[in-house]
Design a protein around this motif. Structure first.
Motif, short mmCIF file in Angstrom:
data_model
loop_
_atom_site.label_atom_id
_atom_site.label_comp_id
_atom_site.label_asym_id
_atom_site.label_seq_id
_atom_site.Cartn_x
_atom_site.Cartn_y
_atom_site.Cartn_z
N ARG A 211 0.86 -1.20 0.00
CA ARG A 211 0.00 0.00 0.00
C ARG A 211 0.88 1.23 0.00
N ASP A 212 0.30 2.38 -0.32
CA ASP A 212 1.04 3.63 -0.23
C ASP A 212 1.26 4.01 1.22
N THR B 278 10.32 0.49 -1.42
CA THR B 278 9.34 -0.25 -0.63
C THR B 278 9.97 -0.51 0.73
N VAL C 181 4.94 -1.00 2.53
CA VAL C 181 4.40 0.25 2.01
C VAL C 181 5.33 0.79 0.93
N ARG C 182 4.74 1.56 0.03
CA ARG C 182 5.50 2.24 -1.02
C ARG C 182 5.71 3.68 -0.57
N CYS C 183 6.96 4.07 -0.40
CA CYS C 183 7.28 5.39 0.15
C CYS C 183 7.45 6.43 -0.95
N PRO C 184 7.22 7.70 -0.64
CA PRO C 184 7.41 8.77 -1.63
C PRO C 184 8.82 8.80 -2.22
#
Length: 405
Positions: free
Chosen positions: A13-14, A50, A43-46
């Motif tokens: 997820r974001d 990941t 999570v997928r980071c800005p």
């Protein structure tokens, strides 16, 4: 920077960044669900990588204390699109590990003891009263600009031996570096301005020592077999200057807002100012201003909360989520100024726990108690909107807070 090999292991997820409309003090509601069902989740980071997001109190503690997890990406570089995962800058203590980190921390520890923090109490009280005098002289004020920001900035400037004359530039550049909205060129320019100014001050201290932290730091370094380089001194000074006022300033403003939103809290604290110690700990827990957590890098295979983490993977210790863990703090979304909350994670945990936590506590106690005592009619001049909050900064806080005194 990507980690495609992780994405096949579980749903990604974001990174959670959205605060609920119902309460500007609460972190993303995703954390509550993650703590209950997926406490270590991808999570997928800005920044593009990941990472494993760690959301329960005990697991956050374990991550922050584990020497196998490097701080090379600290504090919240997973939120910065330009972060490339490269080596830390020499002297940037929060990104160093092991002996390198211990070397710098040892040189600084003597400046941040309880004794030294207590010795600053009369000065902190004096400037707090002076800023309240100025606020009372007018019909309205901005609590951030006129009170919360200048007090901790004055304190850290005094400690470092940095003239306060340039405080507006310090504020501007600090806030650029603490935010994620500016482009890389703007951030680089702010960084270079601070480096240039602090480099001049340090150059003066190298030839003409004074009775200040920077001069003593130079002396201590010279007494070791590895004196501090000019670059290390500049980086340490910048870290102390920026971190030494941004977090405390945000806590002063947000804590005041929490109190203003509940007249019962204000009345209770005003009637019993000796309870300010416990109240400050609860506010630190509840607000958790390092809003996006702390980044770590696995140097070897290990297990976190029962989840296998491989060497080379990133983790984010979600401090705001840990401080809202129901198993540790009953009714965690409620402010209880009498709660015994000193075990909170607001100052981090382990070897990298905030070196200035004693000073920050004293600044918060003096600022809040004095404000409540001297400005009993304090109230907001207008309702705050989401645009008043620093939603995309390392440190959560307020951009402005107009008040009537």
């Amino acid at each position: 920077m990507t980690d495609a090999h992780l994405t096949s292991r579980t749903e990604v997820r974001d990174f959670p960044v959205t605060r609920p409309d119902s309460c500007s003090f609460d972190p993303d509601e995703t954390y509550t669900r993650l703590r209950a069902g997926e406490p270590v989740s991808l999570v997928r980071c800005p920044a593009g990588m990941t990472a494993w997001l760690v959301s329960r109190y005990k697991d956050v503690q374990d991550v922050l204390a584990d020497p196998r997890l490097s701080s090379r990406g600290a504090g919240s570089n997973h939120m910065l699109p330009s972060f490339d995962g490269g080596d830390p800058v020499p002297g940037f203590m929060i990104q160093l590990d092991g002996a390198e980190h211990a070397r710098l921390r040892r040189l600084l520890m003597g400046e941040f003891t309880m004794r030294r923090a207590e010795a600053l109490r009369p000065y902190i009280q004096k400037i707090t009263d002076e800023h309240i005098d100025a606020m009372l002289a007018g019909a309205t004020a901005d609590l951030v600009r006129d009170f919360a920001l200048p007090i901790p900035l004055l304190v850290i400037c005094k400690m470092l031996g940095v003239p306060y004359d340039h405080h507006e530039a310090f504020r501007r550049d600090s806030q650029v570096l603490m935010g994620f909205d500016s482009d890389e060129a703007t951030r680089d320019a702010a960084d270079q301005r601070l480096d240039g100014y602090l480099g001049e001050v340090i150059g003066q201290r190298l030839t003409e020592p004074q009775d200040d932290l920077l001069s003593r730091l130079i002396d201590r370094g010279n007494e070791t077999d590895r004196p501090l380089t000019t670059q290390e001194l500049v980086t340490l000074a910048k870290l102390l200057l920026v971190a030494g006022h941004e977090t405390t300033a945000s806590m002063v403003a947000l804590s005041t807002l929490v109190l203003l939103e509940n007249s019962g809290r204000m009345a209770a604290l005003r009637a019993a100012p000796d309870t300010i110690g416990a109240a400050v700990e609860e506010l630190l827990r509840y607000l958790s201003v390092i809003q996006f957590g702390l980044l770590r890098y696995a140097t070897e295979d290990l297990s976190v909360g029962g989840t296998a983490v491989k060497a080379g993977e990133w983790l984010v210790a979600a401090v705001p989520s840990g401080n809202r863990d129901e198993s540790v703090f009953p009714a965690p979304d409620t402010v209880d100024l009498g709660r015994q909350a000193r075990t909170h994670l607001a100052f981090g945990f382990g070897a990298h726990q905030c070196i200035g936590h004693q000073l920050a506590r004293i600044e918060l106690r003096i600022a809040l108690v004095t404000l409540l005592r001297r400005v009993p009619g304090l109230r907001l001049a207008r309702p705050l909107t989401r645009s008043d909050f620093r939603l995309n900064d390392i440190v959560y806080g307020l951009r402005s807070m107009p008040v009537v005194c």
